[in-house]
Design a protein around this motif. Sequence first.
Motif, PDB file in Angstrom:
ATOM      1  N   ASN A   1       0.821  -1.213   0.000  1.00 63.36           N
ATOM      2  CA  ASN A   1       0.000   0.000   0.000  1.00 63.36           C
ATOM      3  C   ASN A   1       0.856   1.265   0.000  1.00 63.36           C
ATOM      4  O   ASN A   1       0.542   2.240   0.677  1.00 63.36           O
ATOM      5  CB  ASN A   1      -0.965   0.013   1.194  1.00 63.36           C
ATOM      6  CG  ASN A   1      -1.903  -1.175   1.173  1.00 63.36           C
ATOM      7  OD1 ASN A   1      -2.357  -1.601   0.108  1.00 63.36           O
ATOM      8  ND2 ASN A   1      -2.190  -1.723   2.335  1.00 63.36           N
ATOM      9  N   GLY A   2       1.964   1.230  -0.737  1.00 61.53           N
ATOM     10  CA  GLY A   2       2.832   2.386  -0.861  1.00 61.53           C
ATOM     11  C   GLY A   2       3.708   2.676   0.347  1.00 61.53           C
ATOM     12  O   GLY A   2       4.366   3.707   0.387  1.00 61.53           O
ATOM     13  N   ARG A   3       3.728   1.778   1.331  1.00 65.78           N
ATOM     14  CA  ARG A   3       4.527   1.999   2.542  1.00 65.78           C
ATOM     15  C   ARG A   3       5.465   0.824   2.790  1.00 65.78           C
ATOM     16  O   ARG A   3       5.130  -0.319   2.497  1.00 65.78           O
ATOM     17  CB  ARG A   3       3.605   2.161   3.737  1.00 65.78           C
ATOM     18  CG  ARG A   3       2.632   3.321   3.593  1.00 65.78           C
ATOM     19  CD  ARG A   3       1.921   3.507   4.879  1.00 65.78           C
ATOM     20  NE  ARG A   3       2.818   4.235   5.758  1.00 65.78           N
ATOM     21  CZ  ARG A   3       2.531   5.380   6.337  1.00 65.78           C
ATOM     22  NH1 ARG A   3       1.371   5.919   6.162  1.00 65.78           N
ATOM     23  NH2 ARG A   3       3.393   5.974   7.118  1.00 65.78           N
ATOM     24  N   LEU A   4       6.617   1.133   3.360  1.00 65.46           N
ATOM     25  CA  LEU A   4       7.543   0.081   3.758  1.00 65.46           C
ATOM     26  C   LEU A   4       6.920  -0.730   4.886  1.00 65.46           C
ATOM     27  O   LEU A   4       6.327  -0.176   5.816  1.00 65.46           O
ATOM     28  CB  LEU A   4       8.864   0.676   4.250  1.00 65.46           C
ATOM     29  CG  LEU A   4       9.747   1.323   3.184  1.00 65.46           C
ATOM     30  CD1 LEU A   4      10.857   2.120   3.842  1.00 65.46           C
ATOM     31  CD2 LEU A   4      10.331   0.274   2.267  1.00 65.46           C
ATOM     32  N   VAL A   5       7.066  -2.050   4.818  1.00 60.37           N
ATOM     33  CA  VAL A   5       6.557  -2.941   5.851  1.00 60.37           C
ATOM     34  C   VAL A   5       7.578  -2.994   6.982  1.00 60.37           C
ATOM     35  O   VAL A   5       8.775  -3.174   6.744  1.00 60.37           O
ATOM     36  CB  VAL A   5       6.299  -4.357   5.286  1.00 60.37           C
ATOM     37  CG1 VAL A   5       5.906  -5.328   6.382  1.00 60.37           C
ATOM     38  CG2 VAL A   5       5.236  -4.309   4.193  1.00 60.37           C
ATOM     39  N   VAL A   6       7.100  -2.822   8.203  1.00 58.12           N
ATOM     40  CA  VAL A   6       7.967  -2.859   9.383  1.00 58.12           C
ATOM     41  C   VAL A   6       7.722  -4.158  10.138  1.00 58.12           C
ATOM     42  O   VAL A   6       6.579  -4.514  10.428  1.00 58.12           O
ATOM     43  CB  VAL A   6       7.707  -1.650  10.304  1.00 58.12           C
ATOM     44  CG1 VAL A   6       8.552  -1.748  11.568  1.00 58.12           C
ATOM     45  CG2 VAL A   6       7.989  -0.348   9.575  1.00 58.12           C
ATOM     46  N   LEU A   7       8.814  -4.858  10.435  1.00 61.76           N
ATOM     47  CA  LEU A   7       8.750  -6.084  11.237  1.00 61.76           C
ATOM     48  C   LEU A   7       9.204  -5.756  12.654  1.00 61.76           C
ATOM     49  O   LEU A   7       9.948  -4.791  12.869  1.00 61.76           O
ATOM     50  CB  LEU A   7       9.653  -7.160  10.641  1.00 61.76           C
ATOM     51  CG  LEU A   7       9.357  -7.577   9.208  1.00 61.76           C
ATOM     52  CD1 LEU A   7      10.433  -8.528   8.706  1.00 61.76           C
ATOM     53  CD2 LEU A   7       7.989  -8.205   9.103  1.00 61.76           C
ATOM     54  N   THR A   8       8.792  -6.584  13.599  1.00 58.76           N
ATOM     55  CA  THR A   8       9.197  -6.377  14.988  1.00 58.76           C
ATOM     56  C   THR A   8       9.724  -7.672  15.582  1.00 58.76           C
ATOM     57  O   THR A   8       9.535  -8.751  15.039  1.00 58.76           O
ATOM     58  CB  THR A   8       8.012  -5.874  15.850  1.00 58.76           C
ATOM     59  OG1 THR A   8       6.976  -6.850  15.819  1.00 58.76           O
ATOM     60  CG2 THR A   8       7.500  -4.536  15.369  1.00 58.76           C
ATOM     61  N   GLN A   9      10.387  -7.540  16.697  1.00 59.12           N
ATOM     62  CA  GLN A   9      10.892  -8.628  17.514  1.00 59.12           C
ATOM     63  C   GLN A   9      11.726  -9.622  16.695  1.00 59.12           C
ATOM     64  O   GLN A   9      12.628  -9.212  15.974  1.00 59.12           O
ATOM     65  CB  GLN A   9       9.758  -9.280  18.283  1.00 59.12           C
ATOM     66  CG  GLN A   9       9.092  -8.294  19.228  1.00 59.12           C
ATOM     67  CD  GLN A   9       8.080  -8.911  20.149  1.00 59.12           C
ATOM     68  OE1 GLN A   9       7.913 -10.119  20.210  1.00 59.12           O
ATOM     69  NE2 GLN A   9       7.391  -8.076  20.903  1.00 59.12           N
ATOM     70  N   ASN A  10      11.472 -10.941  16.829  1.00 60.01           N
ATOM     71  CA  ASN A  10      12.348 -11.935  16.197  1.00 60.01           C
ATOM     72  C   ASN A  10      12.355 -11.850  14.672  1.00 60.01           C
ATOM     73  O   ASN A  10      13.388 -12.086  14.044  1.00 60.01           O
ATOM     74  CB  ASN A  10      11.988 -13.347  16.642  1.00 60.01           C
ATOM     75  CG  ASN A  10      12.687 -13.730  17.921  1.00 60.01           C
ATOM     76  OD1 ASN A  10      13.620 -13.066  18.354  1.00 60.01           O
ATOM     77  ND2 ASN A  10      12.250 -14.803  18.549  1.00 60.01           N
ATOM     78  N   GLU A  11      11.227 -11.522  14.064  1.00 58.15           N
ATOM     79  CA  GLU A  11      11.219 -11.398  12.600  1.00 58.15           C
ATOM     80  C   GLU A  11      12.125 -10.249  12.163  1.00 58.15           C
ATOM     81  O   GLU A  11      12.832 -10.348  11.164  1.00 58.15           O
ATOM     82  CB  GLU A  11       9.794 -11.226  12.079  1.00 58.15           C
ATOM     83  CG  GLU A  11       8.948 -12.479  12.222  1.00 58.15           C
ATOM     84  CD  GLU A  11       9.580 -13.714  11.593  1.00 58.15           C
ATOM     85  OE1 GLU A  11       9.972 -13.667  10.414  1.00 58.15           O
ATOM     86  OE2 GLU A  11       9.701 -14.735  12.297  1.00 58.15           O
ATOM     87  N   ALA A  12      12.142  -9.166  12.914  1.00 56.08           N
ATOM     88  CA  ALA A  12      13.027  -8.043  12.617  1.00 56.08           C
ATOM     89  C   ALA A  12      14.483  -8.419  12.858  1.00 56.08           C
ATOM     90  O   ALA A  12      15.364  -8.064  12.078  1.00 56.08           O
ATOM     91  CB  ALA A  12      12.633  -6.843  13.475  1.00 56.08           C
TER      92      ALA A  12
END
Length: 138
Positions: free
Chosen positions: A35-46
Motif C-alpha cells: 500500500n505504498g509503505r515500507l513494511v515494518v517487522l518487529t521482535q524476532n522477525e526483525a
Amino acid sequence: MANPFLELKDVPKNELPEFREYAFDFKKNQFVIENGRLVVLTQNEAIKVWAYKALITERYRYRAYFDDYGAELEHFIGTVTNDGTEAVEVFRYIEEALLVNPYIKDVNILGIEQEKKIFKLQIELVTIYGDTVLGIEV
C-alpha cells in the motif's frame, strides 16, 4: 561511523525498546512495500532480517556501516571444510558478527555446509524474545 547499539549496551535486556526493522525480500534484493509503505517487522522477525543483512555484508567494505557491522567470511571461500577447526573458525566469525546486537543473547550454529562459493547456514538465535532459527546462504 559509531555503532548505534553502543547507547543500548548498559540498558537491561528487559528494558530495551522493541526491535524493529524494515521487511526485506532477499530474493528480489529490495524492501517490501505494501500500500505504498515500507513494511515494518518487529521482535524476532526483525532480528532475523538484521542478522541476514549483517551476515551478507562484508565487514569494513562499506563506509555506510559502523565498524562492528557485517561478517568477515569471504576469506574462507574455497578453504573451509564442513568439519574440523576451520568450521569452528567460521562459527566464531558468525557469532562475532551477530552478538554486536544487544537483542541477541546467544548464537548456535545448527549446520554449516559449503558448496563452492556459498555457505549454507542454519543458525539458532537466542534473543530477548525467545529462540528463532535462521536459514541463510552467504
